[in-house]
Scaffold this motif. Structure first.
Motif, PDB file in Angstrom:
ATOM      1  N   THR A 169       0.833  -1.214   0.000  1.00  0.00           N
ATOM      2  CA  THR A 169       0.000   0.000   0.000  1.00  0.00           C
ATOM      3  C   THR A 169       0.864   1.259   0.000  1.00  0.00           C
ATOM      4  O   THR A 169       0.614   2.204  -0.770  1.00  0.00           O
ATOM      5  N   LEU A 170       1.874   1.296   0.852  1.00  0.00           N
ATOM      6  CA  LEU A 170       2.752   2.470   0.930  1.00  0.00           C
ATOM      7  C   LEU A 170       3.522   2.673  -0.367  1.00  0.00           C
ATOM      8  O   LEU A 170       3.611   3.788  -0.894  1.00  0.00           O
ATOM      9  N   PHE A 171       4.093   1.592  -0.891  1.00  0.00           N
ATOM     10  CA  PHE A 171       4.867   1.692  -2.124  1.00  0.00           C
ATOM     11  C   PHE A 171       3.981   2.147  -3.281  1.00  0.00           C
ATOM     12  O   PHE A 171       4.363   3.000  -4.077  1.00  0.00           O
ATOM     13  N   ALA A 172       2.793   1.556  -3.368  1.00  0.00           N
ATOM     14  CA  ALA A 172       1.881   1.896  -4.465  1.00  0.00           C
ATOM     15  C   ALA A 172       1.403   3.340  -4.358  1.00  0.00           C
ATOM     16  O   ALA A 172       1.300   4.042  -5.367  1.00  0.00           O
ATOM     17  N   PHE A 173       1.123   3.799  -3.141  1.00  0.00           N
ATOM     18  CA  PHE A 173       0.650   5.170  -2.958  1.00  0.00           C
ATOM     19  C   PHE A 173       1.710   6.169  -3.402  1.00  0.00           C
ATOM     20  O   PHE A 173       1.404   7.168  -4.067  1.00  0.00           O
ATOM     21  N   ALA A 174       2.962   5.900  -3.052  1.00  0.00           N
ATOM     22  CA  ALA A 174       4.051   6.788  -3.479  1.00  0.00           C
ATOM     23  C   ALA A 174       4.184   6.784  -4.998  1.00  0.00           C
ATOM     24  O   ALA A 174       4.422   7.831  -5.618  1.00  0.00           O
ATOM     25  N   THR A 175       4.026   5.612  -5.608  1.00  0.00           N
ATOM     26  CA  THR A 175       4.103   5.514  -7.064  1.00  0.00           C
ATOM     27  C   THR A 175       2.980   6.308  -7.725  1.00  0.00           C
ATOM     28  O   THR A 175       3.189   7.001  -8.723  1.00  0.00           O
ATOM     29  N   ILE A 176       1.776   6.209  -7.171  1.00  0.00           N
ATOM     30  CA  ILE A 176       0.628   6.942  -7.711  1.00  0.00           C
ATOM     31  C   ILE A 176       0.879   8.445  -7.660  1.00  0.00           C
ATOM     32  O   ILE A 176       0.592   9.178  -8.620  1.00  0.00           O
TER      33      ILE A 176
END
Length: 474
Positions: free
Chosen positions: A367-374
């Motif tokens: 979730t954290l990694f994906a949110f930063a990518t978004i």
């Protein structure tokens, strides 16, 4: 209709595999080697200088404000780079190419450091300044401003591919992975996950690049440290298996493990192709996305910001990907043979030490990694749209609304086709960017030579781009 849908999906999948095939990997390898050799292995011989001028500069009084701006730009780019690939992609590489894929991932990382330095350096060299004093730039600008109007179609193509990719790999695919992971481990409904992510993203991106960089400057370091601490704890528990895991990486990379007939040669070639392509996919060196974020820095010296690009690749590939790989290779799940792949394999490795908490930890990390990518890709897409539409504001508002809608779609949809389309647009971004990197390499190398004292401050750095009607900005 079902047969037609399957036919289209298979066709898109084949195109995706072709775009990310051996020619693309070879082209990226050539560019990285070009800069590595021509700069006399800058990323190795100047490794200390790189760290002194990046993280070390954060503690210097005189340049602290400029260094913090550079760090925030790097954090935004790193947020867009560190993503699902660092958790699921590494596992997939090991399953497909064996432990040796990790070694070739390292090679692609070290070569990619110079590719990333070059594109970041060019982005800052040819960046522009808006009416509010903020800087903006990226490959579409250094293609246009350095090589003249005859190369404008290349810059437009890059901007179009970047815009489309922002909805795929930058939004829908990330949210889909988060929604499925949170549902499996916490029972959260995908609709709720989509709404929460869309709302949080809007809160950040509506403030523009300043709010994004301020947020990622705190969020990305926390996210990376959070993941690394738990991963290092797993390695501490499995420390007895670390020597064997490291040995398997090198033996598999060069085919030194027992094999029958030509199987060893095939295993090596598979490890090379999978490792290099996965390394490129995770650090995005040569793709041209991260320079868009780096161009927003207030740093005056392009090469100084380029060094942050070196650090970005190092942290993404050499640190985070390596730690994930060792967590998998030292786990009993992998040592005993497994049919698991992707996030499931990484989750199982953490669960071996932390039990059910391991699954929840991986879900939170995803979730954290994906949110930063978004967040990172939302800015890339908006910057590409601004290049295509000019200074008008309403396209930006439309983009943010559509981008938020794509987050909701990603949380609810089956995204096999979208994943492959996203890979295609990502891969197509590489082609115009790599051409520009090859044609403009003297601009970057001359700045390195000036730093080394091999060229005067006013040398031949301006002459090369004039062949195409462009020049360095004053």
């Amino acid at each position: 209709m079902r047969v037609l849908g399957e036919t289209i999906e298979n066709l898109v999948k084949e195109i995706s595999q072709a775009v990310w095939g051996l020619p693309t990997v070879a082209i990226l390898g050539f560019v990285g080697l070009l800069y590595t050799l021509r700069s006399r292995f800058f990323q190795f011989r100047r490794f200390g200088t790189v760290w002194k001028n990046t993280f070390g500069s954060l503690f210097k009084r005189g340049s602290r404000a400029e260094s913090q701006s550079a760090f925030k730009a790097m954090a935004t780019a790193l947020g867009g780079t560190i993503g699902i690939g660092n958790i699921a992609g590494v596992a997939t590489a090991i399953v497909a190419g064996g432990p040796g894929a990790v070694f070739w991932m390292w090679i692609s990382g070290f070569i990619g450091m110079m590719t990333k330095l070059a594109e970041v350096c060019l982005a800052v060299t040819y960046r522009r300044t808006g009416p509010d004093g903020t800087h903006y730039g990226g490959p579409m600008y250094y293609m246009l401003d350095s090589m003249g109007k005859r190369f404008k179609p290349l810059s437009v193509l890059f901007a179009c591919f970047c815009l489309l990719a922002s909805f795929g790999i930058g939004s829908m695919t990330q949210t889909n992975s988060v929604a499925s992971s949170l549902y499996d481990n916490f029972g959260l409904p995908p609709v709720l996950v989509g709404l929460l992510i869309a709302g949080l993203v809007l809160l950040v991106v509506c403030g523009g690049i300043k709010r994004i960089s301020n947020f990622t400057g705190v969020f990305v370091p926390f996210m990376a440290i959070f993941y690394l601490l738990f991963a290092l704890w797993v390695l501490l528990v499995n420390r007895a298996y670390l020597p064997k895991a490291l040995s398997s990486i090198f033996k598999s990379a060069f085919g030194l493990q027992p094999a029958v007939g030509g199987a060893a040669g095939f295993a090596v070639s598979r490890a090379v192709s999978v490792g290099v392509s996965r390394g490129v996919f995770t650090n995005e060196a040569g793709m041209g996305s991260a320079p868009i974020a780096h161009a927003s820095s207030d740093v005056k010296d392009p090469l100084s910001q380029g060094m942050w690009g070196v650090v970005e690749v190092f942290l993404d590939t050499i640190v985070v990907c390596t730690v994930t790989a060792l967590v998998i290779l030292t786990s009993g799940v992998y040592r005993g043979g497994t049919a698991l792949d992707g996030v499931a394999l990484t989750t199982a490795a953490f669960q071996e030490v932390f039990g059910s908490f391991g699954g929840k930890f991986v879900a939170v990390s995803v979730t954290l990694f994906a949110f930063a990518t978004i967040l990172g890709w939302s800015y890339y897409g908006e910057a590409a749209l601004q290049f295509l539409t000019g200074e008008r504001r309403w396209p930006s508002y439309v983009y943010k609304a559509v981008f938020s809608g794509s987050i909701m779609v990603g949380a609810l949809a089956e995204l096999g086709l979208v994943w492959n389309l996203a890979d295609i647009f990502n891969g197509l971004m590489i082609l115009p960017n790599v051409l520009a990197l090859v044609l403009l390499y003297p601009v970057v190398v001359d700045q390195i030579d000036q730093m080394d004292g091999r060229l005067p401050k006013k040398g031949r750095i301006r002459r090369f781009p004039k062949r195409w009607g462009g020049d360095l900005p004053d």
